[in-house]
Design an enzyme around this catalytic site. Structure first.
Site, PDB file in Angstrom:
ATOM      1  CD  GLU A   1      -1.349  -2.342   2.079  1.00  0.00           C
ATOM      2  OE1 GLU A   1      -2.149  -3.020   2.747  1.00  0.00           O
ATOM      3  OE2 GLU A   1      -0.120  -2.579   2.038  1.00  0.00           O
TER       4      GLU A   1
ATOM      5  CB  CYS B   1      -0.256  -4.278   8.605  1.00  0.00           C
ATOM      6  SG  CYS B   1       0.771  -2.890   8.058  1.00  0.00           S
TER       7      CYS B   1
ATOM      8  CB  CYS C   1      -0.732  -0.473   5.325  1.00  0.00           C
ATOM      9  SG  CYS C   1       0.923  -1.037   4.847  1.00  0.00           S
TER      10      CYS C   1
ATOM     11  CG  LEU D   1      14.706 -36.171   5.109  1.00  0.00           C
ATOM     12  CD1 LEU D   1      14.761 -36.330   6.624  1.00  0.00           C
ATOM     13  CD2 LEU D   1      15.734 -35.151   4.648  1.00  0.00           C
TER      14      LEU D   1
END
Length: 371
Positions: free
Chosen positions: A52, A78, A87, A301
């Site tokens: 942003e 955020c 933001c 693995l």
């Protein structure tokens, strides 16, 4: 253009940050007025402007007034201070009238609070625009921010008869160039790459990203007994490429030699005489802030990771070839499950073609008895 069209543009911008924003998400933002894009931005790398603010910086630098405009952003803005200020403050101060959001942010510091701040400021907010596509680009971030454990993608290439190598051990190359190039993109997307000591001893790989302008992942070698040769490519280049050796060995002399070569040695809890993969994930996630791992680990693995319940996604590249051979390796070793009902279930399957090869990408769904 529709709301979806503008959000797709924001998605195109977001993925430009792939491989460089970790442990932050990939985010894109587009500012629109009267049907025309007047500003755009994306989160380019960790610590830099969020999408942003990057879009607003473009507008500010070019004297573009955003008052009354719409903003399309792939993730909820955020509303807390981190490496960058909130933001939401920038959205409010630039006079944005409407905000269209793709994904909700599961970060407990945001999680709906960003949307509420915008609405409290009189901004109209519409959520869930192309949410599925917006969620997909940040599956790594969503897992890590909520669990502090790496998102693990198990990757392997095999023939149509399920072989990852010939009976002689030769495996180069099973798939074609297009598929192998996509693997390099996955190495860029993930923060780390993990392999077992068997792979190191057999192939002496570098485990780096060979894309131009790319970034090498952290290399993690599971080596319970510290058998890795000092002259191996992994150890020789540890001073240039971040390298972790995970072990249960207490051989102080050997550990010292590896550390002098530039390796970071992690001694984990022990499980069945080997590295406890769950403990390793805890250390990598909480202590080293590694949010994602591409597992190129070899058959044993792979089995151990599935049994430990750490695999989130499987990427199986399948080449139109047949090797045959009773002794030829398959992708997953170990004792295997005792019955079909105990199988590790895969869902949300996606099939992609790379030249003559195909890649099947699936999420792992663990059920009782798998781990």
């Amino acid at each position: 253009m529709t709301h979806e069209d503008y959000m797709r543009k924001a998605l195109e911008l977001a993925v430009k940050g792939m491989g460089f924003t970790s442990p932050n998400p990939m985010v894109g933002a587009v500012i629109v007025r009267d049907g025309a894009v007047i500003g755009q931005g994306w989160h380019k790398k960790y610590g830099s402007l969020h999408a942003e603010r990057d879009a607003f910086a473009f507008c500010d630098e070019n004297g573009i007034d955003c008052t009354g405009a719409d903003m399309y952003v792939t993730l909820e803005p955020c509303c807390h201070h981190g490496k960058q200020p909130p933001c939401t403050e920038a959205v409010i101060s630039h006079g944005i009238k409407r905000v269209f959001i793709g994904s909700a942010d599961p970060n407990p510091l945001v999680a709906g609070k960003g949307v509420q701040q915008l609405r409290d400021a009189g901004i109209e907010v519409t959520e869930n625009i192309l949410r599925g596509e917006c969620d997909a680009i940040n599956e790594i971030f969503f897992r890590y921010i909520t669990t502090k454990r790496p998102f693990v993608t198990m990757k392997y290439a095999m023939t149509m008869d399920g072989k990852i190598a010939c009976r002689t051990g030769e495996s180069k190359w099973i798939t074609g160039e297009a598929a192998r190039e996509n693997v390099q993109r996955e190495r860029l997307r993930h923060s780390a790459i993990m392999a077992g000591i068997g792979t190191v001893l057999a192939d002496d790989p570098l485990l780096t990203c060979r894309l131009e302008g790319g970034r090498d992942p952290v290399r993690i070698i599971c080596d319970s007994s510290l058998r890795i040769p000092m002259e191996s490519n992994i150890v020789r280049t540890a001073g240039k490429v971040s390298t972790v050796i995970a072990t249960v060995s207490a051989d102080a002399e050997r550990i010292s030699a590896l550390e002098k070569s530039g390796c970071k040695v992690i001694v984990t809890a022990e499980k069945d005489g080997r590295v406890d993969l769950c403990d390793l994930m805890r250390i990598l996630g909480e202590d080293m802030k590694i949010d994602s791992i591409l597992l190129e680990g070899g058959a044993f693995l792979n089995w151990s990771a599935l049994r430990a319940g750490i695999v989130n996604k499987v990427q199986a590249y399948i080449a139109p070839k047949i090797f045959g051979g009773e002794a030829a390796k398959s992708p997953v070793d170990g004792p295997g499950v005792p019955s079909p009902s105990d199988a590790f279930m895969l869902e949300d399957n996606n099939i992609v073609r790379f030249g003559n090869d195909i890649m099947i990408e699936s999420r792992v769904r663990y059920v009782h008895g798998n781990s």
